[in-house]
Structures are given as C-alpha cells and as structure tokens.
Design a protein around this motif. Structure first.
Motif, PDB file in Angstrom:
ATOM      1  N   UNK A   1      42.302  46.858  35.006  1.00 50.50           N
ATOM      2  CA  UNK A   1      40.785  46.642  34.977  1.00 50.50           C
ATOM      3  C   UNK A   1      40.241  45.208  34.456  1.00 50.50           C
ATOM      4  N   UNK A   2      41.083  44.663  33.285  1.00 49.49           N
ATOM      5  CA  UNK A   2      40.514  43.756  32.893  1.00 49.49           C
ATOM      6  C   UNK A   2      40.953  42.376  33.180  1.00 49.49           C
ATOM      7  N   UNK A   3      42.320  42.600  33.616  1.00 49.48           N
ATOM      8  CA  UNK A   3      43.149  41.332  33.703  1.00 49.48           C
ATOM      9  C   UNK A   3      43.603  41.239  35.473  1.00 49.48           C
ATOM     10  N   UNK A   4      43.966  42.195  35.963  1.00 48.64           N
ATOM     11  CA  UNK A   4      44.089  42.058  37.306  1.00 48.64           C
ATOM     12  C   UNK A   4      42.763  42.106  38.094  1.00 48.64           C
TER      13      UNK A   4
ATOM     14  N   UNK B   1      52.465  43.951  39.369  1.00 54.11           N
ATOM     15  CA  UNK B   1      51.231  43.179  39.676  1.00 54.11           C
ATOM     16  C   UNK B   1      51.075  42.172  38.483  1.00 54.11           C
ATOM     17  N   UNK B   2      50.947  42.718  37.324  1.00 54.37           N
ATOM     18  CA  UNK B   2      50.682  41.687  36.381  1.00 54.37           C
ATOM     19  C   UNK B   2      51.724  40.675  36.208  1.00 54.37           C
ATOM     20  N   UNK B   3      53.201  41.018  36.372  1.00 53.53           N
ATOM     21  CA  UNK B   3      54.046  39.947  36.068  1.00 53.53           C
ATOM     22  C   UNK B   3      54.201  38.968  37.466  1.00 53.53           C
ATOM     23  N   UNK B   4      53.703  39.468  38.456  1.00 54.29           N
ATOM     24  CA  UNK B   4      53.332  38.697  39.329  1.00 54.29           C
ATOM     25  C   UNK B   4      52.080  37.513  39.054  1.00 54.29           C
ATOM     26  N   UNK B   5      51.139  38.158  38.690  1.00 54.90           N
ATOM     27  CA  UNK B   5      50.039  37.365  38.137  1.00 54.90           C
ATOM     28  C   UNK B   5      50.556  36.315  37.136  1.00 54.90           C
ATOM     29  N   UNK B   6      51.421  36.716  36.312  1.00 54.10           N
ATOM     30  CA  UNK B   6      51.958  35.629  35.189  1.00 54.10           C
ATOM     31  C   UNK B   6      52.647  34.509  35.754  1.00 54.10           C
ATOM     32  N   UNK B   7      53.697  35.090  36.766  1.00 56.79           N
ATOM     33  CA  UNK B   7      54.343  34.163  37.538  1.00 56.79           C
ATOM     34  C   UNK B   7      53.420  33.120  38.187  1.00 56.79           C
ATOM     35  N   UNK B   8      52.267  33.249  38.728  1.00 51.84           N
ATOM     36  CA  UNK B   8      51.372  32.251  39.305  1.00 51.84           C
ATOM     37  C   UNK B   8      50.544  31.437  38.383  1.00 51.84           C
ATOM     38  N   UNK B   9      50.583  32.292  37.132  1.00 50.84           N
ATOM     39  CA  UNK B   9      49.679  31.428  36.145  1.00 50.84           C
ATOM     40  C   UNK B   9      48.568  32.017  35.521  1.00 50.84           C
TER      41      UNK B   9
ATOM     42  N   UNK C   1      43.937  38.506  43.947  1.00 46.76           N
ATOM     43  CA  UNK C   1      43.307  38.332  45.559  1.00 46.76           C
ATOM     44  C   UNK C   1      43.403  39.678  46.153  1.00 46.76           C
ATOM     45  N   UNK C   2      42.424  39.976  46.555  1.00 44.00           N
ATOM     46  CA  UNK C   2      42.358  41.282  47.327  1.00 44.00           C
ATOM     47  C   UNK C   2      42.474  42.560  46.559  1.00 44.00           C
ATOM     48  N   UNK C   3      42.195  42.389  45.168  1.00 43.81           N
ATOM     49  CA  UNK C   3      42.248  43.548  44.380  1.00 43.81           C
ATOM     50  C   UNK C   3      42.073  44.883  44.720  1.00 43.81           C
ATOM     51  N   UNK C   4      42.770  45.958  44.667  1.00 38.67           N
ATOM     52  CA  UNK C   4      42.331  47.244  44.859  1.00 38.67           C
ATOM     53  C   UNK C   4      42.897  48.326  43.585  1.00 38.67           C
ATOM     54  N   UNK C   5      42.343  49.110  42.956  1.00 36.33           N
ATOM     55  CA  UNK C   5      42.772  49.735  42.237  1.00 36.33           C
ATOM     56  C   UNK C   5      43.975  50.715  42.705  1.00 36.33           C
ATOM     57  N   UNK C   6      44.944  50.998  41.734  1.00 34.25           N
ATOM     58  CA  UNK C   6      45.852  52.059  42.172  1.00 34.25           C
ATOM     59  C   UNK C   6      45.379  53.517  42.700  1.00 34.25           C
TER      60      UNK C   6
END
Length: 431
Positions: free
Chosen positions: A70-73, A128-136, A78-83
């Motif tokens: 909710x608060x980070x992703x 998804x969080x780890x992918x976000x961290x990889x992008x910065x 991009x194109x966020x959708x909840x699980x």
C-alpha cells in the motif's frame, strides 16, 4: 503427553540485519526473519486469536505485506494493481485515511484466505518490492521502506507475544521453543544510579532511524533522582504478593485496584500456583518461577502499586532516557532464541535495553514541536497520544538493533500480555 504439547526444536530465528546493510539485503533479511519466527507454528496455530488485543500469526504475515504493497508500491509501481481487491479491507490495521477495515476483534474469524495464499501474497509483493529497489527509490520512498522494515520488526515482537497468549490458553501447555536450562545465576544486589538532574536534552537528535514520536529533540528540567541498577525481580515481586499487595487498596491507583478486582488479578499474568509453589508459563513451556529473573507481564497498575509498596516510584521517561544514553544491548533480545527474561549481570545499570519493557510514569503525549507526518503514515503514532503510558527499553521478544534509548513504546495501563516489567526510581539528595 500429546505430541502437540512437546516443544519445537526449530532453529533460532535468523538475526536482524545490521544498520548500513544495502536496502535489498535488509528487506530480504527482515522478511525472512518473520517467516522464521513462524516456522515452529502449525496452520491451526496461525489462525487463532485468543483475545481482542492479539492478532493471528497469519494476519501479521498479511498485514506487514499489505503495508509495503500500500505505502511503498502503490504510489511508485507503474500500472500498480493490488494482489487482491479485498485485502486492503482484511489487512488494514488502523489507517482510516486508507479506507474501512475488518474489525480487529474478529481477525481470528479470517479462516480465508488460507495460509498458502497469504504466503503467495508475501512472495509476490516481495518480488515487486525487490524489482522497485533495483530500479532505485526516491528519498521519500527510501523513508517509507525504512518505516516498513521497522514496522515489520514491531510485528515480529507482537507475533511472539500473541502466540504466547494463545498457547497459554491451551490446556496442553504447548511450547513454542525448546526448554531453557535452569539458571544458576543470582540477581545482583540492587543499587542506585544517581543523576544530578538539571537541564537535559531528550529525544532523537538525528543519526540513524527513529520513529516520529521520538522527536523532536527538546530540553527538560530534571530534579536529582536515582534509578535502580536493574529491573525488579520475580523474587522481589513475590514479596509484594505475599504481603497481600493485591488486597491493599492503599497501594493502588483507584482505577488500578478496580481493574485488578474486576479481572481477578492475584499475580502477574502467566504465574501459576500448584502444590510445589509458583511456576510461570513461557514460550519455552511452563517452568518453575526463578526469583532472580525480572518480573514480567505486569500492567502499569501493578508496577505502580509495587513501586509504592517498595517505598519508591516509577521513573519518568525523561529520567529513564538520560541514564540509558550509551547503554549496551546487554539484556536478552529475540535474536538469541531466548524468549524469556534472564537474570541481570553485574553491569550497572543493567538490562536497560532488553529482557523487559519498563513502565514509566509518563503519559504518552507529543514532545514540544511534534507534528505528525502528512498523509496516511501520519496515523502511525500521533493519533494514539492519549490515555496510554510510555514503556522504555525493549524486551526478550524485541529484535536486536530495533531498540534505542529514545524508543517510546506505549500501551494502555491495564495491558499485561506484552513483556512489561519495571525498574524503580526515587528522589536523590541535591548534588
């Protein structure tokens, strides 16, 4: 005895990540530690809710995941959708800004989603969080990640205290962790650490993580005082009990004596009397009461009554903090796999960080100049600043590295299921 009552022999939970560890590694470590804490539990253990203040282990797994989703992703992917479109309702805790939620006292009714689906939820959000961290991450995202990691560590502690309460209600007396060897250490003689008082600076002053309620740094005037060198022990508290402490209204705050009578308190939570004397229920199973160990699972009311009986008082959080500056984590913390307080060592003062949370005499209120953060995360601490008391120091269920001298825990005065004890304080001569 039924096999389900036998202690688990699972390995200790993984250690907490050290400060300065790269973000992705820290994220993996914190998330893995939560799963490791669940390893000794069966599926039935993880859905039970033994009282309204506690939550099922499965709910803790899902809620901490919902927090990152909710608060980070949510604001950054991009194109966020909840699980799952309903998970926000099921696993929101108290964030009114985010939307409505399932009643706290009914979390134990959530047999669905099943545990495998909750774990799939964790895995998907982790990817998804780890992918976000990889992008910065932008600076605001990095701050949210940091709050999320410490938030999950708080739930690691709650997971342990909640399962302890649930297991204590089971007639089989199940153990979460292997038995502890009997202690052969005596409690050191209680001494007093004097402080001259005066103008002091309090609160977090920068450098490392702190929750918003730990600041801003501010000044306060203290009169001379003396803080006890260690926490109050079971043996000392037994003296209060045997002296009729629970039956003497003159020792108690009026609300406290009424609460004790209403609930039938005759001893700390998890103390049990049998023909052989007193025993205590622990996450390691029942064990004989050790008079050298710190007394734990006290309400504020019991701690205050004991202090009055002992001719002392509870410290204010300011008094506690100025003595605790620079204190080492010398008490038991959860990373070692010991989930029960240990007798103090010879260090003076001892056990300021670890073993038991220590009640203070201070109401949980905002420091001068405090402003809640904007948005939903502003609900994290600020809206609870009424009718609760501050505890300091961490406990045997707290992850290592998660506590510091400025950390402000807070609970209602009748709460007993946390690892809460006390340390005495008294006035001192003017230096």
């Amino acid at each position: 005895m039924d096999a389900s009552a036998q202690p688990s022999h699972a390995p200790p939970a993984r250690p907490s990540p050290a400060p300065g560890t790269p973000a992705a590694a820290r994220y993996r470590a914190v998330r893995a530690r939560t799963e490791a804490l669940c390893a000794p539990l069966g599926p039935e253990d993880m859905v039970v809710q033994s009282m309204p203040d506690a939550s099922p282990a499965k709910w803790h797994l899902a809620h901490t995941t919902w927090f990152f989703e909710t608060f980070l992703l949510g604001p950054r992917e991009p194109g966020f959708e909840p699980f799952h479109p309903k998970y926000g309702f099921l696993f929101n805790s108290y964030y009114d800004t985010v939307g409505p939620r399932h009643a706290r006292a009914k979390r134990g009714l959530l047999t669905r989603p099943p545990l495998p689906e909750v774990r799939a939820y964790r895995r998907q959000v982790d990817d998804r969080v780890l992918a976000l961290l990889e992008r910065g991450l932008d600076p605001e995202g990095a701050a949210v990640l940091e709050v999320g990691l410490h938030h999950e560590q708080q739930h690691q502690e709650l997971l342990l205290t909640d399962i302890k309460h649930a297991f204590s209600e089971n007639p089989l007396r199940p153990a979460y962790a292997p038995p502890l060897a009997p202690s052969r250490r005596s409690a050191p003689r209680l001494a007093w650490v004097e402080h001259e008082g005066g103008l002091c600076e309090l609160g977090h002053g920068g450098g490392g993580f702190a929750f918003d309620n730990e600041g801003p740094r501010h000044r306060a005037w203290l009169e001379p005082f003396a803080l006890a060198s260690r926490a109050v022990t079971c043996g000392e508290y037994l003296g209060f009990l045997e002296d009729g402490g629970y039956r003497r209204p003159g020792l108690w705050l009026s609300d406290g004596f009424a609460a004790a009578a209403r609930a039938g308190w005759e001893a700390p939570l998890y103390w049990e009397r049998d023909g052989a004397g007193w025993s205590v229920f622990t996450l390691h199973g029942p064990r004989p009461l050790d008079p050298a160990e710190p007394v734990v699972h006290l309400s504020y009311y019991e701690a205050d009554a004991y202090a009055r009986w002992a001719g002392a008082r509870l410290p204010t959080e300011a008094e506690w903090e100025v003595v605790a500056r620079g204190a080492a984590e010398d008490g038991a913390l959860a990373d070692g796999g010991r989930y029960h307080p240990a007798a103090a060592g010879e260090q003076r003062p001892a056990q300021l960080l670890g073993d038991v949370w220590e009640w203070t005499a201070s109401a949980y209120a905002a420091y001068p100049g405090y402003r809640p953060a904007p948005g939903a995360l502003g609900e994290y601490n600020g809206k609870f600043m009424v009718n609760q008391l501050v505890l300091r120091g961490g406990s045997c269920a707290t992850p290592a590295g998660h506590v510091r001298p400025t950390y402000r825990n807070f609970f209602y005065p009748e709460a007993r299921w946390q690892f809460s004890g006390l340390r005495l304080c008294r006035e001192a001569r003017r230096c």
